[in-house]
Design a protein around this motif. Structure first.
Motif, PDB file in Angstrom:
ATOM      1  N   PRO A 168      -6.187  12.187   1.146  1.00  0.00           N
ATOM      2  CA  PRO A 168      -6.126  11.261   1.834  1.00  0.00           C
ATOM      3  C   PRO A 168      -4.974  10.422   2.015  1.00  0.00           C
ATOM      4  CG  PRO A 168      -7.891  11.091   0.024  1.00  0.00           C
ATOM      5  CD  PRO A 168      -7.220  12.541   0.109  1.00  0.00           C
ATOM      6  N   ILE A 169      -4.162  10.362   0.559  1.00  0.00           N
ATOM      7  CA  ILE A 169      -2.944   9.598   0.448  1.00  0.00           C
ATOM      8  C   ILE A 169      -1.859  10.343   1.435  1.00  0.00           C
ATOM      9  CG2 ILE A 169      -1.115   9.125  -1.079  1.00  0.00           C
ATOM     10  CD1 ILE A 169      -3.300   9.259  -3.169  1.00  0.00           C
ATOM     11  N   SER A 175       0.498   9.094   8.774  1.00  0.00           N
ATOM     12  CA  SER A 175       0.027   8.165   9.650  1.00  0.00           C
ATOM     13  C   SER A 175       1.025   6.979   9.751  1.00  0.00           C
ATOM     14  CB  SER A 175      -1.307   7.707   9.577  1.00  0.00           C
ATOM     15  OG  SER A 175      -1.364   6.799   8.690  1.00  0.00           O
ATOM     16  N   LEU A 176       1.531   6.336   8.853  1.00  0.00           N
ATOM     17  CA  LEU A 176       2.512   5.406   8.642  1.00  0.00           C
ATOM     18  C   LEU A 176       3.652   5.923   9.237  1.00  0.00           C
ATOM     19  CD1 LEU A 176       1.712   3.589   5.492  1.00  0.00           C
ATOM     20  CD2 LEU A 176       1.375   2.892   7.496  1.00  0.00           C
ATOM     21  N   ARG A 210      -2.707   9.213   4.997  1.00  0.00           N
ATOM     22  CA  ARG A 210      -2.322   7.790   5.162  1.00  0.00           C
ATOM     23  C   ARG A 210      -0.617   7.686   5.206  1.00  0.00           C
ATOM     24  NH1 ARG A 210      -6.090   5.448   1.734  1.00  0.00           N
ATOM     25  NH2 ARG A 210      -4.780   6.006  -0.195  1.00  0.00           N
ATOM     26  N   ASP A 232       0.426   4.151  -2.750  1.00  0.00           N
ATOM     27  CA  ASP A 232       0.092   5.789  -2.482  1.00  0.00           C
ATOM     28  C   ASP A 232       1.200   6.511  -3.024  1.00  0.00           C
ATOM     29  OD1 ASP A 232      -2.275   4.752  -1.166  1.00  0.00           O
ATOM     30  OD2 ASP A 232      -1.418   4.791   0.821  1.00  0.00           O
ATOM     31  N   ASP A 259       0.786  -1.180   0.128  1.00  0.00           N
ATOM     32  CA  ASP A 259      -0.146  -0.036  -0.199  1.00  0.00           C
ATOM     33  C   ASP A 259       0.934   1.028  -0.051  1.00  0.00           C
ATOM     34  OD1 ASP A 259      -2.363  -1.285  -0.062  1.00  0.00           O
ATOM     35  OD2 ASP A 259      -2.645  -1.480   2.015  1.00  0.00           O
ATOM     36  N   VAL A 260       1.849   1.270   0.456  1.00  0.00           N
ATOM     37  CA  VAL A 260       2.768   2.386   0.765  1.00  0.00           C
ATOM     38  C   VAL A 260       3.223   2.838  -0.606  1.00  0.00           C
ATOM     39  CG1 VAL A 260       4.919   3.542   1.578  1.00  0.00           C
ATOM     40  CG2 VAL A 260       3.323   2.117   3.214  1.00  0.00           C
TER      41      VAL A 260
END
Length: 95
Positions: free
Chosen positions: A84-85, A91-92, A88, A7, A3-4
């Motif tokens: 949103p990307i 937050s990681l 996200r 994104d 996912d990273v």
């Protein structure tokens, strides 16, 4: 692909889209003086106020306003997709 990376690539693609839209719009967005220089005949009036009313100048200015509006819509849509990307990814990093 995790996912990273997905994104990051999506965000990069959106930034490139925004840059391309800006370059494209910059090519057709005109200032009033530029539209007068392009749109007037060689026997134009000395006063800019009268030259702005010429049909060709008005056409160029209308195209310029349309390009500006289109750029704003593309930029706004791209920004809404990036938010949103970015949240996200941030937050990681914080976690």
């Amino acid at each position: 692909m995790n996912d990273v990376i997905s994104d990051i690539l999506t965000g990069l693609g959106l930034v490139i889209t925004l840059g391309g839209a800006w370059i494209t719009a910059r090519a057709v967005i005109l200032k009033e003086a530029d539209a007068i220089n392009v749109g007037i005949s060689r026997w134009a009036d000395e006063e800019e106020e009268k030259n702005v009313e010429l049909p060709m100048v008005q056409n160029l200015l209308a195209s310029s306003r349309g390009a500006r509006r289109g750029l704003l819509l593309i930029a706004g849509g791209t920004a809404l997709q990036i938010v949103p990307i970015a949240f996200r990814l941030i937050s990681l990093v914080i976690a």
